[in-house]
Design a protein around this motif. Structure first.
Motif, short mmCIF file in Angstrom:
data_model
loop_
_atom_site.label_atom_id
_atom_site.label_comp_id
_atom_site.label_asym_id
_atom_site.label_seq_id
_atom_site.Cartn_x
_atom_site.Cartn_y
_atom_site.Cartn_z
N ARG A 32 0.84 -1.20 0.00
CA ARG A 32 0.00 0.00 0.00
C ARG A 32 0.88 1.26 0.00
NH1 ARG A 32 -3.66 -1.90 3.01
NH2 ARG A 32 -2.57 -1.68 4.97
N SER A 33 1.93 1.26 0.78
CA SER A 33 2.78 2.44 0.91
C SER A 33 3.69 2.65 -0.30
CB SER A 33 3.64 2.31 2.17
OG SER A 33 4.54 3.37 2.24
N THR A 34 4.26 1.57 -0.84
CA THR A 34 5.22 1.70 -1.93
C THR A 34 4.57 1.70 -3.30
OG1 THR A 34 5.63 -0.68 -2.17
CG2 THR A 34 7.00 0.53 -0.58
N GLY A 35 3.43 1.01 -3.43
CA GLY A 35 2.80 0.85 -4.73
C GLY A 35 3.40 -0.28 -5.54
N TYR A 36 4.32 -1.03 -4.93
CA TYR A 36 4.97 -2.16 -5.61
C TYR A 36 4.60 -3.48 -4.95
CZ TYR A 36 8.15 1.33 -7.71
OH TYR A 36 8.69 2.38 -8.40
N LYS A 37 4.64 -4.57 -5.75
CA LYS A 37 4.41 -5.91 -5.22
C LYS A 37 5.67 -6.43 -4.54
CE LYS A 37 1.10 -7.69 -8.56
NZ LYS A 37 0.90 -8.60 -9.68
N LEU A 38 5.49 -7.26 -3.51
CA LEU A 38 6.64 -7.87 -2.85
C LEU A 38 7.47 -8.63 -3.88
CD1 LEU A 38 5.28 -9.19 0.56
CD2 LEU A 38 6.30 -6.99 0.02
N GLY A 39 8.78 -8.54 -3.74
CA GLY A 39 9.68 -9.17 -4.69
C GLY A 39 10.02 -8.24 -5.83
N GLY A 40 9.32 -7.11 -5.91
CA GLY A 40 9.58 -6.12 -6.93
C GLY A 40 9.51 -4.71 -6.37
N VAL A 41 9.76 -4.59 -5.06
CA VAL A 41 9.68 -3.27 -4.41
C VAL A 41 10.97 -2.50 -4.73
CG1 VAL A 41 9.54 -2.01 -2.22
CG2 VAL A 41 8.21 -4.11 -2.55
N SER A 42 10.80 -1.44 -5.48
CA SER A 42 11.94 -0.57 -5.80
C SER A 42 12.05 0.51 -4.73
CB SER A 42 11.74 0.07 -7.17
OG SER A 42 12.84 0.92 -7.46
N PRO A 43 13.27 0.93 -4.42
CA PRO A 43 13.41 2.04 -3.48
C PRO A 43 13.10 3.38 -4.16
CG PRO A 43 15.58 1.32 -4.23
CD PRO A 43 14.57 0.36 -4.81
N ILE A 44 12.94 3.35 -5.48
CA ILE A 44 12.76 4.57 -6.27
C ILE A 44 11.29 4.77 -6.63
CG2 ILE A 44 13.45 5.73 -8.41
CD1 ILE A 44 15.93 3.72 -8.34
N ALA A 45 10.81 6.00 -6.50
CA ALA A 45 9.46 6.39 -6.91
C ALA A 45 8.36 5.59 -6.21
CB ALA A 45 9.30 6.29 -8.43
N GLN A 46 8.50 5.47 -4.90
CA GLN A 46 7.44 4.81 -4.14
C GLN A 46 6.25 5.76 -4.03
OE1 GLN A 46 9.21 3.45 -0.45
NE2 GLN A 46 10.37 1.87 -1.52
N LYS A 47 5.07 5.16 -3.88
CA LYS A 47 3.83 5.95 -3.84
C LYS A 47 3.88 7.01 -2.74
CE LYS A 47 -0.10 3.74 -3.14
NZ LYS A 47 -1.23 2.84 -3.38
N LYS A 48 4.28 6.59 -1.54
CA LYS A 48 4.43 7.53 -0.43
C LYS A 48 5.92 7.64 -0.12
CE LYS A 48 0.08 6.33 1.83
NZ LYS A 48 -0.51 5.58 2.94
N PRO A 49 6.49 8.83 -0.22
CA PRO A 49 7.93 8.95 0.09
C PRO A 49 8.19 8.59 1.56
CG PRO A 49 7.05 10.97 -0.91
CD PRO A 49 5.89 10.09 -0.60
N LEU A 50 9.13 7.70 1.76
CA LEU A 50 9.50 7.26 3.11
C LEU A 50 10.95 7.62 3.37
CD1 LEU A 50 7.96 3.65 3.04
CD2 LEU A 50 6.95 5.70 4.06
N LYS A 51 11.30 7.80 4.64
CA LYS A 51 12.71 7.98 4.99
C LYS A 51 13.44 6.74 4.51
CE LYS A 51 12.50 10.89 9.08
NZ LYS A 51 12.81 10.96 10.52
N THR A 52 14.56 6.96 3.83
CA THR A 52 15.28 5.85 3.21
C THR A 52 16.74 5.85 3.64
OG1 THR A 52 13.78 5.94 1.31
CG2 THR A 52 15.88 4.85 0.96
N TYR A 53 17.26 4.64 3.91
CA TYR A 53 18.63 4.45 4.37
C TYR A 53 19.28 3.37 3.52
CZ TYR A 53 16.79 7.21 8.13
OH TYR A 53 16.20 8.23 8.83
N ILE A 54 20.48 3.67 3.04
CA ILE A 54 21.24 2.73 2.22
C ILE A 54 22.42 2.23 3.04
CG2 ILE A 54 22.56 2.43 0.08
CD1 ILE A 54 21.06 4.96 -0.99
N ASP A 55 22.60 0.91 3.06
CA ASP A 55 23.73 0.36 3.81
C ASP A 55 25.03 0.96 3.29
OD1 ASP A 55 24.70 -1.62 5.83
OD2 ASP A 55 25.82 -2.31 4.07
N ILE A 56 25.88 1.30 4.22
CA ILE A 56 27.15 1.97 3.93
C ILE A 56 28.03 1.16 2.97
CG2 ILE A 56 28.45 1.06 5.91
CD1 ILE A 56 28.77 4.50 5.98
N SER A 57 27.82 -0.15 2.91
CA SER A 57 28.64 -0.99 2.01
C SER A 57 28.44 -0.64 0.54
CB SER A 57 28.33 -2.48 2.23
OG SER A 57 27.00 -2.77 1.81
#
Length: 155
Positions: A92-117
């Motif tokens: 509901r929040s991302t607009g994507y199906k599980l297994g295909g959830v992109s961090p880019i252009a989600q339906k609702k912008p969420l705070k996002t964190y990328i692993d330092i690696s």
């Protein structure tokens, strides 16, 4: 085109699309992507959605062969505790199906964190917004388009 690809084009971000045949019975989408695309698993990143303090959602982007540390994501977000969000909330929040959830252009912008690696690589791979579709781009470009922060997220 997925919302993720459209957003990258609109932002004039350099990226490459990689498609592969997703096997219906496979439940480890990220590891499947790494294997099918002939990549090192630590260079392919999965998008996880967590619930903070039982309320708001946040996104963690970590290597597919790693496990998200709930303590580290809570620390990064300044929350007391974090837990995996339930599937319905994620979709509901991302607009994507599980297994295909992109961090880019989600339906609702969420705070996002990328692993330092991710900083160890010139290019990383993330979901393009559907199963069997990955996007290759520079970690700094992902940071820019998602308004994310780098943080240690895996133990």
């Amino acid at each position: 085109m997925t919302p993720a690809i459209n957003a990258l084009k609109q932002a004039n971000i350099e990226f490459t699309i990689h498609e592969y045949h997703h096997e219906a019975g496979c439940d480890s989408y990220g590891l499947e992507a790494a294997e099918k695309l002939g990549l090192q698993p630590e260079q392919v990143f999965k998008t996880l959605v967590v619930q903070l303090d039982g309320k708001q959602l946040a996104v963690a982007i970590i290597p597919v062969d790693s496990k998200l540390s709930m303590k580290l994501i809570a620390k990064a977000t300044k929350a007391k505790k974090a837990a995996m969000a339930n599937a319905d909330d994620v979709q509901r929040s991302t607009g994507y199906k599980l297994g295909g959830v992109s961090p880019i252009a989600q339906k609702k912008p969420l705070k996002t964190y990328i692993d330092i690696s991710a900083k160890n690589y010139v290019k990383i791979y993330v979901s393009g917004g559907q199963r069997g579709l990955d996007i290759e781009l520079a970690p700094e470009q992902l940071l820019l388009v998602t308004k994310a922060q780098f943080a240690p997220l895996t133990s």
